[in-house]
Write an enzyme that holds these catalytic residues in place. Structure first.
Site, PDB file in Angstrom:
ATOM      1  N   HIS A  34      -3.357   7.234  -0.374  1.00 41.04           N
ATOM      2  CA  HIS A  34      -4.228   7.564  -1.515  1.00 41.04           C
ATOM      3  C   HIS A  34      -5.325   6.511  -1.676  1.00 41.04           C
ATOM      4  CE1 HIS A  34      -2.043  11.092  -3.046  1.00 41.04           C
ATOM      5  NE2 HIS A  34      -0.989  10.500  -2.507  1.00 41.04           N
ATOM      6  N   TYR A 306       4.053  -0.420  -3.438  1.00 41.38           N
ATOM      7  CA  TYR A 306       2.868  -0.593  -4.280  1.00 41.38           C
ATOM      8  C   TYR A 306       2.597  -2.064  -4.543  1.00 41.38           C
ATOM      9  CZ  TYR A 306       3.062   4.436  -5.429  1.00 41.38           C
ATOM     10  OH  TYR A 306       3.061   5.809  -5.374  1.00 41.38           O
TER      11      TYR A 306
END
Length: 316
Positions: A34, A306
């Site tokens: 993303h 992340y």
């Protein structure tokens, strides 16, 4: 199923990041998945029902500032908005909570535009990525590694074949939090839910064959905001006692109760977007009183990915 220890989680997370970079290339300063996105700012106003399910601050305060990051799939920062490989589209919502002892507090929702995940664990996700990387053109008598993987993993096949029409706008897609969470009210009552982020403008997609520009979704946000705010409802899909809460590959029936938790009103695109996108690290684990993670093994893994990629991004 217990989570693996921290050392196992961090090793697998590092391997996943490396595999994503093998597939999409290394792009310092960008996410390995993303990568292409934009952050907007708005306000969350909870419903009267929200405080009945959770004692969390953002479900009880009059309103809370939020950031929303809309994104395309893959680790390619320049992937065109108008190609299928950009699906599923992503949405991350950050709730900016009051400071505690001078420390900034927040909690996040991570969602995408398909109501399930292709695999249950980080190790299986690594298998999937390796199968993709090892696959070239297949022949009738010799299926490719990805064809073999999909043939032996029905959930991954369901994810790949789930309808993904070209969106008219990031603002007219429904987004799904595929992991379950536990809402805890003021009396300690627990309710398992999954988040649905529902567009107030309705779901709008484009007909097959419609020709759009490579950045049409990014550009459309600016044009839409000139006419007024973008609005989403945050809805909790409530689990039945028979529903699986530790497996993001399993969908709950549409017939399950849905409770509106509140409204997100998006007003502007934040300035200095590239800088803020490098800095912000979203967290799949809520880390706020009143919302607890389920035993879904993807949560710890995604949080580790992340965090590690975020530190790399900030250092770039």
């Amino acid at each position: 199923m217990p989570f693996p220890n921290d050392e196992q989680i961090m090793k697998t997370a590092g391997d996943l990041i490396a595999q994503l970079k093998t597939l999409f290339g290394s792009h310092p300063g960008f996410r390995p998945a993303h990568a292409k996105g934009k952050i907007l700012v708005g306000t969350f106003t909870p419903s009267a029902e929200a405080s009945k399910l959770s004692r969390a601050l953002h479900f009880n305060a009059p309103s809370t500032k939020v950031w929303l990051r809309f994104s395309n799939s893959t680790g390619l920062p320049q992937i065109p908005d108008n190609v299928g490989d950009a699906d599923p589209r992503g949405l991350a919502i950050r709730f900016h909570l009051p400071e505690v002892n001078g420390r900034r507090m927040h909690t996040d929702i991570i969602a995408h535009s398909v109501p399930l995940f292709p695999v249950r664990t980080g190790a299986e996700f690594q298998e999937l990525l390796r199968a993709i990387g090892a696959s070239g053109p297949s022949t009738p008598d010799q299926p490719s590694p990805i064809e073999k993987f999909l043939g032996s993993h029905p959930a991954a096949m369901a994810f790949v074949t789930y309808p993904k029409p070209l969106p008219a706008s990031y603002a007219t897609l429904q987004y799904y939090g595929v992991s379950a969470f536990k809402l805890v009210d003021a009396n300690g009552r627990e309710t398992f839910i999954r988040y649905n982020i529902v567009p107030d403008a309705g779901i709008q997609t484009l007909d097959a064959g419609t020709v759009m520009g490579e950045n049409y979704l990014q550009e459309e946000l600016s044009a839409r905001l000139e006419k007024g705010p973008i609005i989403f409802k945050i809805v909790a899909q409530v689990a039945d006692s028979s529903d699986i809460t530790d497996d993001a590959t399993v969908q709950w029936p549409e017939s399950r109760e849905k409770v509106e938790l509140g409204t997100v009103k998006v007003d502007n695109i934040i300035p200095d977007n590239p800088i803020e996108q490098k800095k912000v690290i979203f967290d799949p684990i809520p880390r706020v009183d009143g919302v607890e993670p389920s035993d879904d093994p993807l949560l710890e893994m995604r949080a580790a990915v992340y965090l590690m990629s975020g530190k790399d991004r900030r250092a770039a």
